[in-house]
Design a protein around this motif. Structure first.
Motif, PDB file in Angstrom:
ATOM      1  N   LYS A   1       4.856   0.249  -6.452  1.00  0.00           N
ATOM      2  CA  LYS A   1       4.175  -0.448  -5.155  1.00  0.00           C
ATOM      3  C   LYS A   1       3.159   0.475  -4.405  1.00  0.00           C
ATOM      4  O   LYS A   1       2.610   0.073  -3.427  1.00  0.00           O
ATOM      5  CB  LYS A   1       5.405  -0.515  -4.176  1.00  0.00           C
ATOM      6  N   ASP A   2       3.202   1.640  -4.879  1.00  0.00           N
ATOM      7  CA  ASP A   2       2.253   2.554  -4.376  1.00  0.00           C
ATOM      8  C   ASP A   2       0.628   2.146  -4.727  1.00  0.00           C
ATOM      9  O   ASP A   2       0.429   1.873  -5.794  1.00  0.00           O
ATOM     10  CB  ASP A   2       2.479   4.236  -4.621  1.00  0.00           C
TER      11      ASP A   2
ATOM     12  N   THR B   1       3.467   1.128   1.732  1.00  0.00           N
ATOM     13  CA  THR B   1       2.766   0.102   0.750  1.00  0.00           C
ATOM     14  C   THR B   1       3.587  -1.057   0.440  1.00  0.00           C
ATOM     15  O   THR B   1       3.016  -1.884  -0.432  1.00  0.00           O
ATOM     16  CB  THR B   1       2.377   0.800  -0.477  1.00  0.00           C
ATOM     17  N   SER B   2       4.847  -1.108   0.743  1.00  0.00           N
ATOM     18  CA  SER B   2       5.646  -2.116   0.339  1.00  0.00           C
ATOM     19  C   SER B   2       6.210  -2.744   1.919  1.00  0.00           C
ATOM     20  O   SER B   2       6.682  -2.060   2.694  1.00  0.00           O
ATOM     21  CB  SER B   2       7.042  -1.932  -0.228  1.00  0.00           C
ATOM     22  N   GLN B   3       6.143  -4.185   2.020  1.00  0.00           N
ATOM     23  CA  GLN B   3       6.708  -4.600   3.436  1.00  0.00           C
ATOM     24  C   GLN B   3       8.147  -4.440   3.293  1.00  0.00           C
ATOM     25  O   GLN B   3       8.634  -4.406   4.305  1.00  0.00           O
ATOM     26  CB  GLN B   3       6.469  -6.173   3.281  1.00  0.00           C
ATOM     27  N   TYR B   4       8.867  -4.647   2.099  1.00  0.00           N
ATOM     28  CA  TYR B   4      10.213  -4.518   2.134  1.00  0.00           C
ATOM     29  C   TYR B   4      10.731  -3.276   2.544  1.00  0.00           C
ATOM     30  O   TYR B   4      11.766  -3.011   3.374  1.00  0.00           O
ATOM     31  CB  TYR B   4      10.666  -4.751   0.779  1.00  0.00           C
TER      32      TYR B   4
ATOM     33  N   GLY C   1       0.706  -3.397   1.757  1.00  0.00           N
ATOM     34  CA  GLY C   1       1.984  -4.123   1.172  1.00  0.00           C
ATOM     35  C   GLY C   1       1.327  -5.426   0.381  1.00  0.00           C
ATOM     36  O   GLY C   1       1.666  -5.611  -0.840  1.00  0.00           O
ATOM     37  N   GLU C   2       0.513  -6.107   0.939  1.00  0.00           N
ATOM     38  CA  GLU C   2      -0.172  -7.415   0.159  1.00  0.00           C
ATOM     39  C   GLU C   2      -0.915  -6.990  -0.976  1.00  0.00           C
ATOM     40  O   GLU C   2      -1.033  -7.572  -2.011  1.00  0.00           O
ATOM     41  CB  GLU C   2      -0.816  -8.081   1.292  1.00  0.00           C
ATOM     42  N   LEU C   3      -1.743  -5.867  -0.631  1.00  0.00           N
ATOM     43  CA  LEU C   3      -2.472  -5.471  -1.732  1.00  0.00           C
ATOM     44  C   LEU C   3      -1.851  -5.110  -3.039  1.00  0.00           C
ATOM     45  O   LEU C   3      -2.125  -5.082  -4.330  1.00  0.00           O
ATOM     46  CB  LEU C   3      -3.527  -4.326  -1.573  1.00  0.00           C
TER      47      LEU C   3
END
Length: 497
Positions: free
Chosen positions: A193-194, A382-385, A178-180
């Motif tokens: 976001k991927d 790949t996303s925190q949300y 997610g951060e990357l």
């Protein structure tokens, strides 16, 4: 020739004498003697404050027992008939947990090594993760192995929720994807976001980082990747060393294996600021840093443990710098002294400029974040949300609807997967009403009592009433009831809203 023969014979005799001496005073005997002395000191202190004669007599008998005790080889015979001698050296070591008793599980099922050897080097050879069997690169062989009774541990189970070792490897806590993805999007390298070519069990160091070939590549490699994204084990920096060395010394601190926790241990083994062992095992005392305070696992994880990674300072993705918070000294001092009153929590919990509501300070991180939030749910996010399961509406509802609920109908309900070690927490029973997230995950720590809902702390067991939005003066759009939306009104500026 005679001279060489004489010297050779002399050397052989010396080796034999040293061997006999070591056999007469083995290191394990020294560990046991130290343990006997420590137990005697503890009882002696109790004797000095004892009031009645009966208690004094009992204590004196125990003291005499330790004085007369002689070192001996300690054999643990497991239910499958195998013998382990680990406690011959580690005589005072704490039980790892009530659900992993050493007389049933032994030590090598998690640690590996050679359980019959009394020689340190031989006994510790082929240990899993050296002293850290929770490392994610060996967790499938330790935490995810099969117990002495032949039953699967934290992998290879029919129920996905029981396979924590498999789930955590694909969680954002492990991959940091997610951060990357945020950094990649910020620099215009991706429009989604991927993260390209991210496999389910991949970790950040295994695929191209966002700034490959760009001017900021070196700084990103040294700062971001060395701070959080190396491998899947995670890290807990020795913050006292960080304070002493300053930010310039952070790379040395974080890359020193002696100052890191690993994988499962990052959360489930509590540490002190020095990361030194403080338990009763004399073989471990004085050992290098990089260990928990005791040889014990816990699910009662206080915010101070989470703070070691999540609230150390501020990342600057543009300048590729990490700055430790200026008040880190007070944060560490509160941690050392156990000072967790409201003012301390408010100061320590969040960094200046961050938004948070009252409940996010009064509760601990694990009181809100669900098992799947932290351990993963088997999906590649790949996303925190997208990955986070909990939102404000899951507990508080909206102005048009109350939170989702569920009645526990049988003992096979997944709500029982939450292993509760806090004795204050009320036992979950069939017929109980609990809350559910919109993603369908149970919240067994949120219970109904009469007409009201309460959330129970997983650390202290204390209950807090959950205020519901329906019927309140809240005017928030029911379709915008996530944390970001709620923080527009409920912020640190007014924690009592």
């Amino acid at each position: 020739m005679n001279k060489k023969l004489f010297l050779g014979t002399l050397l052989l005799l010396l080796v034999i004498i040293l061997g006999l001496k070591q056999e007469q005073n083995p290191i394990w005997a020294e560990y046991q003697k130290k343990y006997f002395i420590e137990q005697k000191k503890i009882l002696q202190a109790q004797l000095e404050t004892a009031q009645d004669e009966k208690t004094k007599a009992l204590l004196q008998n125990e003291i005499t027992g330790w004085e007369n005790r002689k070192p001996e080889i300690i054999n643990i015979v497991l239910p499958n008939g195998k013998v382990e001698r680990c406690k011959t050296c580690h005589i005072g070591i704490e039980e790892i947990s009530s659900s992993h008793p050493s007389n049933t599980f032994g030590c090598t099922v998690c640690h590996g090594g050679n359980p019959l050897s009394l020689d340190k080097q031989t006994a510790h050879a082929q240990m899993l993760g050296t002293a850290h069997p929770g490392s994610l690169d060996v967790a499938s062989l330790s935490c995810g192995s099969t117990g002495p009774n032949g039953e699967a541990c934290h992998s290879q189970n029919h129920e996905q929720a029981d396979n924590e070792v498999d789930l955590v490897k694909s969680s954002l806590m492990s991959t940091k994807a997610g951060e990357l993805s945020v950094v990649r999007m910020m620099f215009g390298l991706d429009k989604t976001k991927d993260v390209p070519n991210l496999g389910k069990n991949d970790v950040a160091i295994q695929y191209s980082h966002p700034l490959m070939g760009l001017p900021q590549e070196k700084e990103f490699q040294e700062s971001c990747l060395s701070m959080c994204h190396q491998g899947g084990s995670g890290h807990l920096p020795n913050l006292l060393e960080v304070m002493k060395n300053g930010t310039a010394g952070q790379a040395n601190v974080n890359n020193n294996n002696q100052n890191t926790a690993h994988g499962c241990e990052v959360c489930h083994v509590l540490t002190n600021p020095e990361h030194t062992y403080q338990g009763s095992d004399t073989a471990m005392k004085g050992f290098e840093t990089g260990h928990g305070m005791t040889h014990q696992l816990t699910t009662q994880i206080p915010y101070t443990q989470c703070n070691q990674c999540h609230n150390e300072g501020i990342h600057d993705p543009i300048q590729m710098k990490f700055t430790y918070r200026s008040d880190l000294g007070k944060v560490v001092d509160d941690w050392k002294t156990g000072n967790k009153d409201w003012d301390s929590r408010l100061a320590d919990y969040y960094l200046p400029g961050e938004l948070f509501a009252k409940c996010e300070v009064s509760l601990d991180c694990i009181d809100c974040h669900t098992r799947q939030d932290v351990m993963g749910d088997g999906n590649k996010w790949t996303s925190q949300y997208d990955a986070v399961h909990i939102q404000c509406a899951d507990c508080h509802g909206t102005k048009t609807s109350n939170p989702l609920t569920k009645t526990i109908e049988n003992m096979n309900d997944l709500a029982f997967e939450e292993k509760v070690t806090n004795p204050v927490f009320p036992e979950l029973k069939v017929g109980d009403q609990i809350l559910m997230t919109k993603k369908g995950e149970e919240l067994p720590f949120a219970r109904q009592k009469g007409q009201n809902w309460f959330i129970y702390s997983r650390v202290s067991g204390e209950s807090t009433k959950i205020p519901l939005v329906m019927g309140s003066s809240c005017q928030q759009n029911p379709e915008e009831q996530n944390a970001d939306s709620c923080h527009k009104c409920h912020t640190g500026a007014d924690l009592h809203k």
